[in-house]
Design a protein around this motif. Structure first.
Motif, mmCIF file in Angstrom:
data_model
loop_
_atom_site.group_PDB
_atom_site.id
_atom_site.type_symbol
_atom_site.label_atom_id
_atom_site.label_comp_id
_atom_site.label_asym_id
_atom_site.label_seq_id
_atom_site.Cartn_x
_atom_site.Cartn_y
_atom_site.Cartn_z
ATOM 1 N N MET A 1 -77.916 30.571 -32.372
ATOM 2 C CA MET A 1 -78.930 29.656 -32.914
ATOM 3 C C MET A 1 -79.514 30.237 -34.207
ATOM 4 O O MET A 1 -79.992 31.364 -34.215
ATOM 5 N N THR A 2 -79.452 29.455 -35.289
ATOM 6 C CA THR A 2 -80.026 29.863 -36.567
ATOM 7 C C THR A 2 -81.261 29.025 -36.843
ATOM 8 O O THR A 2 -81.181 27.791 -36.890
ATOM 9 N N ARG A 3 -82.382 29.679 -37.028
ATOM 10 C CA ARG A 3 -83.619 28.961 -37.337
ATOM 11 C C ARG A 3 -83.738 28.790 -38.843
ATOM 12 O O ARG A 3 -83.626 29.759 -39.608
ATOM 13 N N ILE A 4 -83.986 27.555 -39.261
ATOM 14 C CA ILE A 4 -84.078 27.216 -40.685
ATOM 15 C C ILE A 4 -85.405 26.513 -40.939
ATOM 16 O O ILE A 4 -85.738 25.535 -40.252
ATOM 17 N N LEU A 5 -86.143 26.993 -41.937
ATOM 18 C CA LEU A 5 -87.367 26.323 -42.365
ATOM 19 C C LEU A 5 -87.075 25.489 -43.608
ATOM 20 O O LEU A 5 -86.584 26.011 -44.608
ATOM 21 N N ALA A 6 -87.379 24.195 -43.533
ATOM 22 C CA ALA A 6 -87.310 23.311 -44.694
ATOM 23 C C ALA A 6 -88.727 23.127 -45.220
ATOM 24 O O ALA A 6 -89.507 22.336 -44.680
#
Length: 354
Positions: A1-6
């Motif tokens: 799981m890769t957490r990405i902030l937009a």
């Protein structure tokens, strides 16, 4: 799981980033998205912590980055303090021509790759620059406001007050990157002779475009229209100043849609009032927005717009697509296309990517 902030805003929204990333990466990669919406452009950008042209607060960004590996943004303030609180962060993808809102030294020290999106607004900015030129050369804005105020300016058709044509004019471009090269192509289609000053430009490529690469004093002496397209750096701050502006032919047109700091605005009101400068068209300012008492508000023959050169829907879409492609490369173990601190990638390599 890769957490990405937009970390988006009201121009490039978080959803635009998220949709573009999902399309670029595909459904097979397990991603966990979070979002943050900054107030730009409803509130002007400015200096935040150790970075310029940024929006939002550092504490809110730190909170949003909890557990995040990849961040994508246009305006979030990645100040030095941010990197002290985000140990899992590995990539910041900034959808701008340069990552000015990232403290690059701090990112590099923290082992965070910083990518950016050169050329994302080149078409929009180039078209806008041409529009500013035409508006200034043909009194489009001035005559519009005067006519709406009940003034029919027939004297604009007298020889001494008549406008200028681009066909046959010599136009000098200061900066010949992605934007300047598009501007030159349009100008040559109008029939203009184009000069360029850019110490970083490839001379053979510029010549192949039918453009003459010259030194700045020569460009200023020969150009009836000058348009700025350089990046703002310590070396280019006030690149045009009281001394070298005097080299311009009397009645020349000056256009700045790049950055306010490239131009020293102080001598311009007097030059406009005397006719030494024929007209000024500007989209950028030393202080944004400029204060109400700013002298150029009261000078003649000035066209002003509120930093709109890049404001097209295509620019926002293109920005999201460029950054999404770089994130897809990173997640696949490849180097992003434009990296501001390649030394970090060189150290981390594929193992640092995933």
């Amino acid at each position: 799981m890769t957490r990405i902030l937009a970390a988006g805003d009201y121009f490039v929204a978080p959803e635009l980033f998220i949709d573009a990333i999902r399309d670029a990466v595909g459904e097979t990669t397990d991603l966990d998205f979070s979002s943050l919406t900054l107030e730009w452009p409803l509130e002007p950008f400015g200096r935040v912590g150790t970075v310029d042209e940024a929006s939002g607060s550092i504490p809110s960004l730190i909170d949003a980055l909890d557990g995040v590996e990849v961040a994508v943004t246009q305006m979030a303030a990645f100040s030095r303090e941010v990197f002290d609180h985000t140990p899992e962060l590995r990539l910041i993808s900034v959808c701008r021509g340069g990552p000015v809102n990232v403290d690059l030294a701090a990112a590099t020290a923290a082992g965070v790759i910083v990518s950016f999106a050169p050329g994302r607004n080149a078409v929009a900015a180039a078209e806008f620059a041409i529009g500013l030129m035409l508006a200034a050369m043909r009194r489009v804005v001035t005559s519009d406001s005067e006519l709406k105020a009940g003034q029919w300016r027939g004297d604009y058709y007298t020889y001494e007050n008549a406008g200028l044509e681009l066909d046959g004019a010599t136009v000098g471009l200061i900066g010949y990157g992605a934007i300047g090269s598009i501007v030159s192509r349009v100008l040559r289609a109008f029939g203009a002779t184009v000069l360029a000053h850019d110490p970083y430009a490839n001379a053979a490529a510029v010549a192949a475009d039918g453009v003459e690469l010259v030194e700045l004093p020569d460009l200023l002496r020969r150009s009836s229209v000058v348009s700025l397209h350089a990046r703002l750096t310590p070396e280019t701050h006030h690149l045009l100043n009281a001394q070298n502006l005097e080299l311009l032919p009397r009645g020349a047109i000056l256009v700045n849609s790049a950055r306010g700091g490239l131009l020293d605005y102080a001598p311009l009101p007097k030059m406009l009032a005397s006719g030494r400068l024929g007209a000024l068209a500007i989209d950028v300012y030393d202080i944004e927005p400029p204060p109400p008492e700013w002298p150029l508000f009261f000078a003649p023959n000035v066209v002003m717009t509120p930093h709109l050169a890049g404001a097209t829907r295509q620019t926002a879409q293109r920005a999201a697509l460029i950054t999404a492609a770089d994130i897809a490369r990173y997640l696949g173990g490849e180097r992003p296309r434009a990296v501001a601190n390649p030394e970090v990638w060189n150290v981390l390599g594929e193992s640092g990517a995933r």
